[in-house]
Design a protein around this motif. Structure first.
Motif, PDB file in Angstrom:
ATOM      1  N   ILE A 126     -55.046  13.706 -41.776  1.00  0.00           N
ATOM      2  CA  ILE A 126     -54.554  15.004 -42.168  1.00  0.00           C
ATOM      3  C   ILE A 126     -53.539  14.933 -42.833  1.00  0.00           C
ATOM      4  O   ILE A 126     -52.485  14.291 -42.491  1.00  0.00           O
ATOM      5  CB  ILE A 126     -54.787  16.087 -41.177  1.00  0.00           C
ATOM      6  N   THR A 127     -52.969  16.082 -43.625  1.00  0.00           N
ATOM      7  CA  THR A 127     -51.940  16.097 -44.391  1.00  0.00           C
ATOM      8  C   THR A 127     -51.199  17.386 -44.195  1.00  0.00           C
ATOM      9  O   THR A 127     -49.832  17.632 -44.273  1.00  0.00           O
ATOM     10  CB  THR A 127     -52.096  15.697 -46.078  1.00  0.00           C
ATOM     11  N   ARG A 128     -51.793  18.542 -43.918  1.00  0.00           N
ATOM     12  CA  ARG A 128     -51.486  19.840 -43.570  1.00  0.00           C
ATOM     13  C   ARG A 128     -51.462  20.148 -42.176  1.00  0.00           C
ATOM     14  O   ARG A 128     -52.524  20.545 -41.823  1.00  0.00           O
ATOM     15  CB  ARG A 128     -52.215  20.805 -44.432  1.00  0.00           C
ATOM     16  N   TRP A 129     -50.177  20.085 -41.579  1.00  0.00           N
ATOM     17  CA  TRP A 129     -50.197  20.316 -39.978  1.00  0.00           C
ATOM     18  C   TRP A 129     -48.926  20.944 -39.864  1.00  0.00           C
ATOM     19  O   TRP A 129     -47.820  20.509 -40.439  1.00  0.00           O
ATOM     20  CB  TRP A 129     -50.527  19.189 -39.188  1.00  0.00           C
ATOM     21  N   VAL A 130     -48.862  21.506 -38.654  1.00  0.00           N
ATOM     22  CA  VAL A 130     -47.609  21.892 -37.975  1.00  0.00           C
ATOM     23  C   VAL A 130     -47.701  21.877 -36.329  1.00  0.00           C
ATOM     24  O   VAL A 130     -48.756  21.801 -35.912  1.00  0.00           O
ATOM     25  CB  VAL A 130     -47.247  23.463 -38.612  1.00  0.00           C
ATOM     26  N   ALA A 131     -46.646  21.863 -35.736  1.00  0.00           N
ATOM     27  CA  ALA A 131     -46.625  21.685 -34.090  1.00  0.00           C
ATOM     28  C   ALA A 131     -45.796  22.734 -33.555  1.00  0.00           C
ATOM     29  O   ALA A 131     -44.651  23.039 -34.404  1.00  0.00           O
ATOM     30  CB  ALA A 131     -46.219  20.404 -33.934  1.00  0.00           C
ATOM     31  N   ILE A 132     -46.378  23.397 -32.475  1.00  0.00           N
ATOM     32  CA  ILE A 132     -45.438  24.238 -31.671  1.00  0.00           C
ATOM     33  C   ILE A 132     -45.156  23.668 -30.464  1.00  0.00           C
ATOM     34  O   ILE A 132     -46.321  23.387 -29.663  1.00  0.00           O
ATOM     35  CB  ILE A 132     -46.044  25.738 -31.893  1.00  0.00           C
ATOM     36  N   ASP A 133     -43.965  23.321 -30.254  1.00  0.00           N
ATOM     37  CA  ASP A 133     -43.711  22.639 -28.811  1.00  0.00           C
ATOM     38  C   ASP A 133     -42.197  23.161 -28.101  1.00  0.00           C
ATOM     39  O   ASP A 133     -41.387  23.210 -29.314  1.00  0.00           O
ATOM     40  CB  ASP A 133     -43.680  21.240 -29.095  1.00  0.00           C
ATOM     41  N   ASP A 134     -42.092  23.044 -27.025  1.00  0.00           N
ATOM     42  CA  ASP A 134     -40.711  23.460 -26.637  1.00  0.00           C
ATOM     43  C   ASP A 134     -39.794  21.943 -26.788  1.00  0.00           C
ATOM     44  O   ASP A 134     -38.705  21.947 -26.746  1.00  0.00           O
ATOM     45  CB  ASP A 134     -40.705  23.953 -25.267  1.00  0.00           C
ATOM     46  N   ASP A 135     -40.669  20.933 -26.943  1.00  0.00           N
ATOM     47  CA  ASP A 135     -39.899  19.505 -27.014  1.00  0.00           C
ATOM     48  C   ASP A 135     -38.872  19.340 -26.241  1.00  0.00           C
ATOM     49  O   ASP A 135     -37.586  19.009 -26.598  1.00  0.00           O
ATOM     50  CB  ASP A 135     -39.758  19.255 -28.593  1.00  0.00           C
ATOM     51  N   PRO A 136     -38.733  19.166 -24.878  1.00  0.00           N
ATOM     52  CA  PRO A 136     -37.572  19.050 -23.984  1.00  0.00           C
ATOM     53  C   PRO A 136     -36.903  18.043 -24.333  1.00  0.00           C
ATOM     54  O   PRO A 136     -35.827  17.574 -24.050  1.00  0.00           O
ATOM     55  CB  PRO A 136     -38.138  19.282 -22.731  1.00  0.00           C
ATOM     56  N   ASP A 137     -37.399  16.732 -24.714  1.00  0.00           N
ATOM     57  CA  ASP A 137     -36.835  15.526 -24.935  1.00  0.00           C
ATOM     58  C   ASP A 137     -36.014  15.389 -26.387  1.00  0.00           C
ATOM     59  O   ASP A 137     -35.573  14.344 -26.679  1.00  0.00           O
ATOM     60  CB  ASP A 137     -37.861  14.509 -24.700  1.00  0.00           C
ATOM     61  N   PHE A 138     -36.265  16.484 -27.295  1.00  0.00           N
ATOM     62  CA  PHE A 138     -35.670  16.337 -28.399  1.00  0.00           C
ATOM     63  C   PHE A 138     -36.214  15.208 -29.250  1.00  0.00           C
ATOM     64  O   PHE A 138     -35.265  14.327 -29.890  1.00  0.00           O
ATOM     65  CB  PHE A 138     -34.094  16.772 -28.617  1.00  0.00           C
ATOM     66  N   SER A 139     -37.464  14.705 -29.308  1.00  0.00           N
ATOM     67  CA  SER A 139     -37.879  13.473 -29.687  1.00  0.00           C
ATOM     68  C   SER A 139     -38.236  13.759 -31.355  1.00  0.00           C
ATOM     69  O   SER A 139     -38.777  12.687 -31.852  1.00  0.00           O
ATOM     70  CB  SER A 139     -39.051  12.970 -29.149  1.00  0.00           C
ATOM     71  N   TRP A 140     -38.337  15.004 -31.773  1.00  0.00           N
ATOM     72  CA  TRP A 140     -38.681  15.466 -33.206  1.00  0.00           C
ATOM     73  C   TRP A 140     -37.644  14.863 -34.111  1.00  0.00           C
ATOM     74  O   TRP A 140     -36.479  15.543 -33.833  1.00  0.00           O
ATOM     75  CB  TRP A 140     -38.945  16.670 -33.375  1.00  0.00           C
ATOM     76  N   PRO A 141     -37.716  14.281 -35.267  1.00  0.00           N
ATOM     77  CA  PRO A 141     -36.735  13.937 -35.978  1.00  0.00           C
ATOM     78  C   PRO A 141     -36.141  15.116 -36.669  1.00  0.00           C
ATOM     79  O   PRO A 141     -36.807  16.144 -37.026  1.00  0.00           O
ATOM     80  CB  PRO A 141     -37.620  13.357 -37.286  1.00  0.00           C
ATOM     81  N   GLU A 142     -34.950  15.116 -36.776  1.00  0.00           N
ATOM     82  CA  GLU A 142     -34.315  16.481 -37.221  1.00  0.00           C
ATOM     83  C   GLU A 142     -34.901  17.040 -38.728  1.00  0.00           C
ATOM     84  O   GLU A 142     -34.887  18.138 -38.851  1.00  0.00           O
ATOM     85  CB  GLU A 142     -32.831  16.265 -37.367  1.00  0.00           C
ATOM     86  N   HIS A 143     -35.086  16.008 -39.659  1.00  0.00           N
ATOM     87  CA  HIS A 143     -35.383  16.275 -40.773  1.00  0.00           C
ATOM     88  C   HIS A 143     -36.653  16.667 -40.936  1.00  0.00           C
ATOM     89  O   HIS A 143     -37.174  16.966 -42.072  1.00  0.00           O
ATOM     90  CB  HIS A 143     -35.271  15.164 -41.811  1.00  0.00           C
ATOM     91  N   ASP A 144     -37.622  16.727 -40.106  1.00  0.00           N
ATOM     92  CA  ASP A 144     -39.175  17.119 -40.018  1.00  0.00           C
ATOM     93  C   ASP A 144     -39.106  18.477 -39.995  1.00  0.00           C
ATOM     94  O   ASP A 144     -38.819  19.185 -39.070  1.00  0.00           O
ATOM     95  CB  ASP A 144     -39.899  16.407 -39.079  1.00  0.00           C
ATOM     96  N   TYR A 145     -39.716  19.005 -41.113  1.00  0.00           N
ATOM     97  CA  TYR A 145     -39.888  20.824 -41.054  1.00  0.00           C
ATOM     98  C   TYR A 145     -41.377  21.289 -40.285  1.00  0.00           C
ATOM     99  O   TYR A 145     -41.350  22.284 -40.331  1.00  0.00           O
ATOM    100  CB  TYR A 145     -39.902  21.090 -42.411  1.00  0.00           C
TER     101      TYR A 145
END
Length: 174
Positions: A126-145
């Motif tokens: 897939i290419t069209r997606w979004v995630a909703i998460d509280d991500d307590p570890d802040f593992s998500w890259p800052e630049h990822d929208y």
């Protein structure tokens, strides 16, 4: 709209919402006990599910993929069944599933939530997606929208989070 309940039912042209439960649909204070899953905070389990349903009504083609630890702990069907029917009907897959090879299941918990989602994205193409998460570890890259980051105690109870989710879904479908 009713979808298949089989895991990995995502197709490359689908628009997908990766959904965490804890810190999104209720405060991040849910614990598995002998009596089941209990919320040890004010409110109730899945208390913000009606908000998510309301948001998704404007986006009928969006499918849900569970990216919650509930699937790992309870299994896909029980985690999916914890959702109200209107969200359950949109839920078609999960990032973790029991059919993973033993080595993949053993390593799964070593990956961040972001890496788990990226693995599911790659497998499904897939290419069209979004995630909703509280991500307590802040593992998500800052630049990822593509992440809608929730406050772990407010989840989708935050009006700002709801607006951000709507905007990102609208962008995916434009």
């Amino acid at each position: 709209m009713i979808y298949s309940v089989r895991p990995r039912a995502i197709r490359p042209d689908d628009v997908v919402l990766f959904l965490d439960f804890d810190g999104v649909l209720h405060p991040d204070a849910a614990f598995r006990t002998k009596r089941g899953v209990e919320l040890r905070a004010e409110g109730k389990l899945m208390m913000h599910a009606p908000i998510l349903h309301n948001v998704l009504q404007d986006f009928p083609s969006v499918k849900i993929c569970l990216s919650t630890s509930w699937v790992r702990m309870l299994g896909y069907q029980r985690a999916r069944d914890a959702l109200p029917e209107n969200l359950r009907d949109r839920t078609v897959s999960a990032t973790w599933h029991s059919r993973m090879r033993d080595t993949a299941r053993e390593r799964y918990d070593l990956f961040s939530r972001y890496e788990q989602i990226c693995g599911a994205v790659t497998r499904a193409g897939i290419t069209r997606w979004v995630a909703i998460d509280d991500d307590p570890d802040f593992s998500w890259p800052e630049h990822d929208y593509r992440l809608v980051r929730c406050d772990p105690s407010l989840g989708l109870g935050s009006e700002q989070t709801q607006l951000e989710l709507r905007a990102k879904l609208k962008h995916l479908l434009s």
